[in-house]
Motif scaffolding. Structure first.
Motif, short mmCIF file in Angstrom:
data_model
loop_
_atom_site.label_atom_id
_atom_site.label_comp_id
_atom_site.label_asym_id
_atom_site.label_seq_id
_atom_site.Cartn_x
_atom_site.Cartn_y
_atom_site.Cartn_z
N HIS A 50 -27.26 -11.09 -33.98
CA HIS A 50 -26.25 -10.44 -34.81
C HIS A 50 -25.79 -11.23 -36.03
O HIS A 50 -25.50 -10.63 -37.07
N LEU A 65 -27.58 -4.79 -39.69
CA LEU A 65 -27.01 -3.59 -39.07
C LEU A 65 -25.89 -3.92 -38.09
O LEU A 65 -25.38 -3.03 -37.41
N ALA A 66 -25.52 -5.19 -38.00
CA ALA A 66 -24.63 -5.61 -36.91
C ALA A 66 -23.31 -4.86 -36.93
O ALA A 66 -22.67 -4.69 -37.97
N GLN A 67 -22.92 -4.39 -35.75
CA GLN A 67 -21.63 -3.71 -35.56
C GLN A 67 -20.82 -4.53 -34.56
O GLN A 67 -21.30 -5.54 -34.04
N ASP A 68 -19.62 -4.05 -34.25
CA ASP A 68 -18.77 -4.75 -33.29
C ASP A 68 -19.45 -4.93 -31.94
O ASP A 68 -19.37 -5.99 -31.33
N CYS A 113 -22.46 -5.31 -31.20
CA CYS A 113 -23.49 -6.35 -31.21
C CYS A 113 -22.90 -7.72 -30.97
O CYS A 113 -23.55 -8.63 -30.45
N ARG A 114 -21.65 -7.92 -31.37
CA ARG A 114 -21.02 -9.23 -31.21
C ARG A 114 -20.54 -9.44 -29.79
O ARG A 114 -20.23 -10.55 -29.40
N HIS A 143 -29.18 -2.48 -29.80
CA HIS A 143 -28.33 -1.34 -29.51
C HIS A 143 -28.73 -0.11 -30.33
O HIS A 143 -28.43 1.01 -29.97
N PHE A 144 -29.42 -0.36 -31.45
CA PHE A 144 -29.73 0.76 -32.35
C PHE A 144 -31.22 1.01 -32.47
O PHE A 144 -31.71 1.47 -33.49
#
Lengths: 317, 317, 321
Positions: C285, C290-293, C295-296, C316-317
């Protein structure tokens, strides 16, 4: 696929077969440019010749280098005694020659034994690493730190009968000779052990060693087939330098009366009564030490020359 | 840092303990034993009495037990009684220790100074004339048998020239400061000459290495004063490892001191150990050897700590 | 069909030296719970940047390192101390640096025959004959046998190393970046040699590379490794046409392609984090565009795509690509 190397090799088919020799001939060529090294090689050859001519010369002169003749102590040089006689009326020159045989032999044997110990321990420490390595290196550091001469004197003074040897053997000349070889070997292996360990550490990571392990090679096979042959050059240099040190150890022990036991001569014990010689026959106080000095300095220069010849980075001097 | 110091002191103590056991065991293996020697000097002592005496002194006990008793006594400052000196060991040891310190420290300091000068001068132009001469001198230094060097110096300065006394520590009835200095000159000179060779090689190698480094070359290129570069940049960087190695060679220095003291009849530790082994004075030999070991271990410890202290690159975590 | 080699949940961790004062004992996870299979005659490519753990995994497969957890099976039999001889024969390794791979003190005949000697296969004469056959098979002149490694170029040395690997008639060759130390002009020759040998000997390869371009010509399937974890595993054509993981896409974008003239300037930003202290959630991440919450915080599972069961990824995507 015709690389330059292939073409060259195809043009000179003999080149490949002698590849191993060519490395050594290159080194020999480099060594020849090292003046000190070449001079020492000649000097050492002459010294060996000198020591080996003891027996023929003894026959030629019709002397016996072991019989004492108290009527002719400290005779000046003459036609029969070329360098005069010593405190026992024995021929000084012949004793120098025989003494040299002993001193050189002790030097070589103790180096081979001590070097063997050093190579083995260095290989084990470097190859296996871990706890064994730290134990062996602690041991090495410990031995290096010790005041070796006093320790050697104690070892030389030990009563062999208390160690289970027969009294007959303990007091024989052979025991005196081997005792000195063994105790020097026991203390003078540390430099070689360290060197071999460092070289082993470098070699064991090479891919050809890893490949052999991947094929299922054991530690003994890997060490003897791959590691040792590839670290042989620094070992040769270290052995050479050790010979010099060992000769010095032998001479000082014999000088102090703890080494080669008279009447067997060695360059060290010929100076046993140096205090007396200094006033009565100064020349006799000089000869044996001078021979030790020349031998050891030649050996050290030889080692230096070999180091130079083996090191591809060294520039011409 | 504090942890490092503690750990090194701990290691030193462990080594000392191990060595004390080894030396204790070795001394027990020397010829004869104290009671037998005592009995031999007193006619009419029956074997029964000898056996009883041995029992009283605990000599019939196993080695570990005897060692333990000795160790406990030694820790309380009781090192036993010297047979040949008819004094407690400690009272024989103390003046000898002082005498050896004078000899070793003065020759060590002189060697370091001489080696720094010679090493730097030869490193400035490797392969030049000065370098060749210094190299020859250095090789001579590591190759010469110390006892023979002492002999040559005695022959030259005492026998031939009558400049300096050949042995002893002071003249009877004099003993003033200058008299002591005169007596110490030849021993110190011997030991210094013998050590300067090796030291010079260290300094030379380290200086050449340092002068090759980029930052030194930059300084040269910028036109900085040559000597400034050598002193400020070269020396400072070369000195740390060199001094460490020198301090680590204290063991060798002690071996040299033993020979020198014997040659020049100086009542120091070396000669004391030598005499005590020759005359089967076990208590004295044991303590002398241990003190010699202690001195070298302490100098190694000091070298290690100094190295860690001076070189910021070594982290002592 | 049973796989030739299966890597089952293999982890390798290197314990770090203890600190004197406190601090938990940390260990470096070079390989983290990796699963993969290699079929007979198949080439599995292992792709990743340096530090991704690909060489370590290769060493585990070649029996050079014991995994801290998990196991490697050859035809169902677990490889361990008891059957080292089997692994020593069936699995061979070819290294990156052809200069370090050959013992400079041995003539080529001894080098090539060495695995046989170690395994105690055949007599001296038979081993030499075998070496002669192999040397010819890898395209070297017969007189190479009596020569020493220093007389050969890098490409020729790699041929010798390949001949050595072929000596005990292995079933799998672990090739650890065998091309990256070679000149570009030589690379394709060696690559072709690998392919020809595979056709002739029905070998499997575990082909380790940092270069997807090399992989494209040889691999049947590709596993992408990041920080010791497999983040995508798929058939070659799927990896190159529909990569599911943003890291794989970044690798493809930074790949130089013949025909486009120059390298496209879209390399991956940032650097791989230290494996001593891997980021929480998805390990990629911090560098992911493309990192979102989520992913963290949440570790993405490594699982097949809905559309293609043979294609797995840990993102995740992954379905949105």
């Amino acid at each position: 696929m015709t690389d330059v190397a292939t073409e060259a090799a195809l043009a000179h088919p003999s080149r490949g077969i002698h590849a191993a020799q060519s490395v050594w001939s290159l080194r020999w060529r480099r060594f020849r440019h090292h003046r000190g090294g070449m001079a020492s090689l000649v000097i050492l050859a002459l010294l060996v010749l000198f020591c080996l001519s003891a027996y023929p010369l003894e026959r030629y002169l019709g002397l016996d280098s072991n019989t004492t003749d108290l009527l002719s102590r400290y005779d000046p040089p003459s036609a029969t005694h070329w360098l005069g006689t010593d405190e026992g009326g024995r021929d000084e020159l012949l004793r120098l020659m025989y003494g040299g045989q002993i001193s050189l032999l002790v030097g070589l044997l103790a180096t081979v034994i001590g070097g063997g110990i050093g190579v083995s321990l260095g290989l084990l420490a470097g190859y296996f690493g871990g706890k064994l390595d730290s134990f062996l290196m602690r041991l090495t550091d410990g031995v290096i730190a010790l005041p070796l001469l006093p320790l050697l004197i104690v070892l030389a003074a030990l009563d062999l009968t208390k160690l289970g040897f027969s009294s007959e053997f303990a007091h024989s000349g052979a025991a005196g000779f081997w005792r000195i070889v063994v105790i020097i070997a026991l203390v003078d292996w540390t430099a070689i052990a360290r060197l071999v360990r460092a070289a082993t550490l470098a070699v064991k990571e090479r891919d050809y060693v890893v490949a052999a392990r991947a094929s299922g090679a054991g530690a003994f096979y890997t060490m003897t087939t791959h590691v040792l042959p590839n670290i042989v050059t620094p070992i040769i240099v270290a052995f050479t330098l050790t010979v010099g040190r060992v000769i010095l150890f032998e001479s000082v022990l014999s000088f102090l009366g703890f080494g080669i036991v008279p009447p067997t001569p060695s360059w060290g014990n010929m100076l046993n009564n140096a205090q007396e010689l200094v006033t009565t026959a100064p020349a006799l106080a000089i000869y044996p030490g001078l021979l030790i000095f020349i031998t050891v300095i030649a050996v050290n220069f030889l080692g230096d020359g070999m180091q130079h010849a083996f090191d591809p980075r060294s520039e011409r001097r | 840092m504090f942890g490092f110091v503690l750990r090194r002191i701990g290691q030193t103590l462990v080594v000392l303990l191990i060595m004390s056991f080894i030396i204790y065991g070795l001394i027990g293996l020397m010829p004869g034993d104290p009671i037998d020697i005592m009995a031999a000097s007193m006619p009419g002592v029956t074997p029964e009495v000898v056996a009883k005496l041995k029992a009283i002194y605990g000599l019939d006990q196993p080695l570990m037990l005897r060692y333990w008793r000795w160790l406990m006594a030694a820790l309380q400052g009781d090192l036993g009684f010297s047979r040949t000196h008819s004094q407690p060991v400690l009272e024989v040891l103390t003046p000898a220790l002082w005498q050896t310190c004078k000899l070793m420290i003065s020759s060590f300091v002189l060697s370091v100074v001489a080696a720094l000068i010679l090493g730097i001068v030869s490193a400035l132009r490797p392969g030049g004339l000065v370098d060749s001469v210094v190299s020859l001198f250095a090789f001579a230094g590591i190759s010469v048998p110390v006892f023979w060097l002492a002999l040559v110096l005695i022959l030259t300065f005492a026998v031939a020239l009558h400049w300096l006394p050949a042995s002893g520590m002071s003249n009877v009835g004099d003993g003033g400061f200058m008299d002591q200095v005169r007596h110490l000159t030849l021993p110190v000179l011997t030991l210094m000459l013998a050590n300067t060779g090796q030291f010079t090689r260290y300094v030379r190698a380290a200086m050449i290495e340092t002068l090759r480094m980029d930052f030194v070359r930059t300084a040269w290129a910028k036109g900085a004063d040559a000597w400034r570069v050598v002193i400020v940049h070269g020396l400072r960087n070369a000195l740390i490892p060199v001094v460490t190695i020198m301090a680590l060679s204290f063991g060798t220095l002690f071996s040299g001191a033993l020979v020198t003291e014997t040659m020049f009849a100086q009542q120091g530790m070396g000669k004391m150990i030598y005499d005590s082994i020759l005359s089967n004075d076990f208590n004295l030999a044991l303590s002398g050897l241990l003190f010699a070991t202690l001195i070298t271990l302490l100098s190694n410890l000091a070298a290690d700590l100094a190295y860690g202290w001076l070189d910021p690159r070594i982290s002592l975590g | 069909m049973q796989a030739l080699l299966s890597i089952e949940n293999v982890s390798v961790s290197f314990p770090q030296p203890k600190r004197l004062f406190g601090g938990p004992r940390v260990s470096l996870r070079a390989v983290d719970d990796v699963c993969a299979e290699i079929a007979e005659g198949e080439t599995l490519a292992l792709v990743g940047e340096s530090g991704s753990g690909k060489t370590t995994l290769g060493h585990v497969v070649a029996g050079l390192r014991k995994p801290s957890a998990g196991r490697v099976r050859l035809r169902g039999a677990e490889l361990n101390r008891n059957n080292r001889a089997l692994a020593g024969r069936a699995i061979q390794i070819v290294f990156q640096d052809p200069f370090s791979a050959l013992d400079p003190r041995m003539p080529v005949s001894d080098i090539v025959a060495e695995p046989l000697r170690i395994q105690g296969i055949g007599g001296k004469k038979e081993r030499r004959e075998r070496a002669a056959v192999l040397v010819e098979e890898v395209g070297l002149p017969a007189d190479a046998l009596n020569r020493y490694p220093h007389e050969f170029s890098g490409g020729q040395r790699q041929r010798i190393a390949i001949a050595r690997a072929l000596a005990p008639a292995p079933e799998l060759i672990v090739a650890d970046e065998p091309l990256s130390a070679l000149d570009v002009s030589i690379q394709s020759q060696i690559l072709n040699l690998f392919r020809d040998i595979q056709k002739r000997e029905k070998l499997s390869y575990l082909f380790i590379s940092h270069d997807l371009g090399v992989v494209e010509h040889l691999a049947d399937r590709v596993a992408v490794l990041y920080l010791g974890r497999v983040i995508e595993l798929a058939r070659r054509e799927d990896i190159f046409t529909h990569p599911a993981h943003p890291y794989t896409r970044a690798l493809l974008d930074s790949m130089p392609r013949i025909g486009t003239g120059r390298r496209r300037k879209r390399s991956i930003g940032g650097e791989m984090p230290s494996p001593l202290d891997p980021p929480p959630g998805c390990v990629f991440h911090p560098r992911c565009p493309l990192a979102q919450d989520i992913c963290r915080k949440v570790v993405p599972r490594f699982e097949p795509l809905a559309a293609r069961p043979s294609h797995s990824a840990a993102c995740h995507f992954k379905e949105q690509a």
